[in-house]
Design a protein around this motif. Sequence first.
Motif, short mmCIF file in Angstrom:
data_model
loop_
_atom_site.label_atom_id
_atom_site.label_comp_id
_atom_site.label_asym_id
_atom_site.label_seq_id
_atom_site.Cartn_x
_atom_site.Cartn_y
_atom_site.Cartn_z
N MET A 256 0.86 -1.18 0.00
CA MET A 256 0.00 0.00 0.00
C MET A 256 0.90 1.23 0.00
O MET A 256 1.58 1.50 0.98
N GLY A 257 0.90 1.96 -1.09
CA GLY A 257 1.78 3.11 -1.24
C GLY A 257 2.68 2.93 -2.43
O GLY A 257 2.92 1.81 -2.91
N THR A 258 3.21 4.04 -2.93
CA THR A 258 4.02 4.00 -4.15
C THR A 258 5.30 3.20 -3.96
O THR A 258 5.58 2.27 -4.72
N ILE A 259 6.09 3.54 -2.96
CA ILE A 259 7.37 2.87 -2.78
C ILE A 259 7.21 1.40 -2.41
O ILE A 259 7.92 0.54 -2.94
N LEU B 208 5.81 -14.42 -5.82
CA LEU B 208 4.83 -13.51 -5.25
C LEU B 208 3.67 -13.29 -6.21
O LEU B 208 3.84 -13.21 -7.42
N LEU B 209 2.48 -13.15 -5.63
CA LEU B 209 1.29 -12.74 -6.36
C LEU B 209 0.81 -11.45 -5.74
O LEU B 209 0.54 -11.39 -4.55
N MET B 210 0.75 -10.39 -6.53
CA MET B 210 0.41 -9.08 -5.99
C MET B 210 -1.05 -8.77 -6.24
O MET B 210 -1.46 -8.52 -7.37
N THR B 211 -1.86 -8.79 -5.17
CA THR B 211 -3.27 -8.50 -5.32
C THR B 211 -3.97 -8.36 -3.99
O THR B 211 -3.52 -8.89 -2.98
N ASP B 212 -5.09 -7.67 -3.98
CA ASP B 212 -6.05 -7.72 -2.88
C ASP B 212 -7.33 -8.42 -3.34
O ASP B 212 -8.27 -8.56 -2.59
N GLY B 213 -7.39 -8.81 -4.60
CA GLY B 213 -8.58 -9.44 -5.13
C GLY B 213 -8.21 -10.35 -6.27
O GLY B 213 -7.14 -10.94 -6.29
N GLU B 214 -9.08 -10.50 -7.26
CA GLU B 214 -8.81 -11.37 -8.40
C GLU B 214 -7.62 -10.83 -9.18
O GLU B 214 -7.50 -9.64 -9.43
N ALA B 215 -6.72 -11.72 -9.58
CA ALA B 215 -5.54 -11.26 -10.28
C ALA B 215 -4.88 -12.39 -11.04
O ALA B 215 -5.09 -13.57 -10.76
N LEU B 216 -4.06 -11.99 -12.01
CA LEU B 216 -3.21 -12.92 -12.73
C LEU B 216 -1.78 -12.79 -12.22
O LEU B 216 -1.34 -11.69 -11.88
N LEU B 217 -1.08 -13.90 -12.18
CA LEU B 217 0.35 -13.88 -11.93
C LEU B 217 1.00 -13.77 -13.29
O LEU B 217 0.90 -14.67 -14.12
N VAL B 218 1.65 -12.64 -13.56
CA VAL B 218 2.16 -12.34 -14.90
C VAL B 218 3.69 -12.34 -14.87
O VAL B 218 4.31 -11.70 -14.02
N ARG C 51 -1.29 -16.70 4.29
CA ARG C 51 -0.58 -16.74 3.02
C ARG C 51 -0.60 -15.39 2.32
O ARG C 51 -0.78 -15.29 1.12
N ARG C 52 -0.39 -14.36 3.08
CA ARG C 52 -0.41 -13.00 2.54
C ARG C 52 0.54 -12.16 3.39
O ARG C 52 0.67 -12.37 4.59
N HIS C 53 1.22 -11.22 2.76
CA HIS C 53 2.10 -10.30 3.48
C HIS C 53 1.75 -8.89 3.04
O HIS C 53 1.99 -8.51 1.90
N VAL C 54 1.17 -8.15 3.96
CA VAL C 54 0.73 -6.78 3.70
C VAL C 54 1.81 -5.80 4.12
O VAL C 54 2.52 -6.02 5.10
N MET C 55 1.93 -4.71 3.37
CA MET C 55 2.71 -3.57 3.86
C MET C 55 1.77 -2.37 3.88
O MET C 55 1.37 -1.85 2.85
N MET C 56 1.39 -1.97 5.10
CA MET C 56 0.43 -0.90 5.31
C MET C 56 1.14 0.40 5.71
O MET C 56 2.34 0.39 5.99
N GLY C 57 0.36 1.47 5.79
CA GLY C 57 0.84 2.71 6.36
C GLY C 57 0.46 2.79 7.83
O GLY C 57 -0.20 1.91 8.38
N ALA C 58 0.90 3.85 8.49
CA ALA C 58 0.56 4.07 9.89
C ALA C 58 0.56 5.57 10.18
O ALA C 58 1.54 6.25 9.88
N SER C 59 -0.54 6.05 10.73
CA SER C 59 -0.58 7.44 11.19
C SER C 59 0.11 7.56 12.53
O SER C 59 0.68 8.59 12.87
N TYR D 230 5.17 -2.32 7.74
CA TYR D 230 4.68 -0.95 7.64
C TYR D 230 5.65 -0.09 6.85
O TYR D 230 6.87 -0.27 6.91
N TRP D 231 5.07 0.85 6.11
CA TRP D 231 5.83 1.85 5.36
C TRP D 231 5.41 3.23 5.85
O TRP D 231 4.23 3.58 5.82
N ILE D 232 6.39 4.01 6.30
CA ILE D 232 6.13 5.34 6.83
C ILE D 232 7.05 6.32 6.11
O ILE D 232 8.26 6.35 6.35
N PRO D 233 6.51 7.12 5.18
CA PRO D 233 7.37 7.97 4.34
C PRO D 233 8.02 9.13 5.06
O PRO D 233 8.98 9.71 4.54
N LYS D 234 7.51 9.50 6.25
CA LYS D 234 8.15 10.57 7.02
C LYS D 234 8.26 10.15 8.48
O LYS D 234 7.28 10.15 9.21
#
Length: 257
Positions: free
Chosen positions: A32-35, A51-61, A84-92, A132-136
């Motif tokens: 979640m996020g550009t970087i 890796l399969l990158m998705t939150d829903g239906e997707a193709l592994l390309v 079987r999923r690894h999320v990278m979220m933000g944090a306020s 988690y990804w925190i840009p600042k």
Amino acid sequence: MSPAPAVTRAEYCVIACAEAWRDDGEVLASPMGTIPSIGARLARRTFSPDLLMTDGEALLVGPDGTPEGWLPYRRHLTAVTGGRRHVMMGASQIDRFGNQNISCVGDWERPRRQLLGVRGAPVNTLNNPTSYWIPKHSRRVFVERVDMVCGVGYDRAAALGPSAARFHRIPRVVTDLAVLDFATPDRSMRLASLHPGVTVEEVREATGFDLSVPAEVPYTREPTALELELIRAVIDPGGARDREVAGPGARAGEGGR
């Protein structure tokens, strides 16, 4: 031939995010996020090809555009609830044990600021690894105690018992200054690496609690020539990464620890 441009702070952040998915195997990568998105795509093209990158239906390309696999949406939640999923979220806000807040600032009954809401943070953190990804990196984000718990940290997961903590894991927190993890006896946050050009003192000053700091702190690893080519020419030729993290170019060895 002119020398290649110096590695930028944003590119070190991409590498640090990509490393979150190393050795994960065949899992859903949900950045979640550009970087983080650039990092996950880089990992997929290099050291984590399953890796399969998705939150829903997707193709592994594949890199050549050929579909290699398909994940129907009905199977998505099955994978999520099985770890079987690894999320990278933000944090306020995030605290020393990895409790995360993206809902509100202040008392939740009368918050000073309304944010995204709890969203899927509890499910993410209790059902699959969540980084988690925190840009600042700042004291506004790294707080002694979050105003509301959305993502569950190590202390709360332990208090909930083995069944709740079965898939709970926070592999890393990546910021514009450093990489942090929870590789301490009490699972409190630790400084794992500094991005080149950053000092330990800068990270401590930007953190609102006492951070565990080893005697020797390494630098975030250098990108390979192939990784730089993929980042700059294939995955992000428009330079979106530099709009998320504006920082100086630096190479390992510059700046003090």
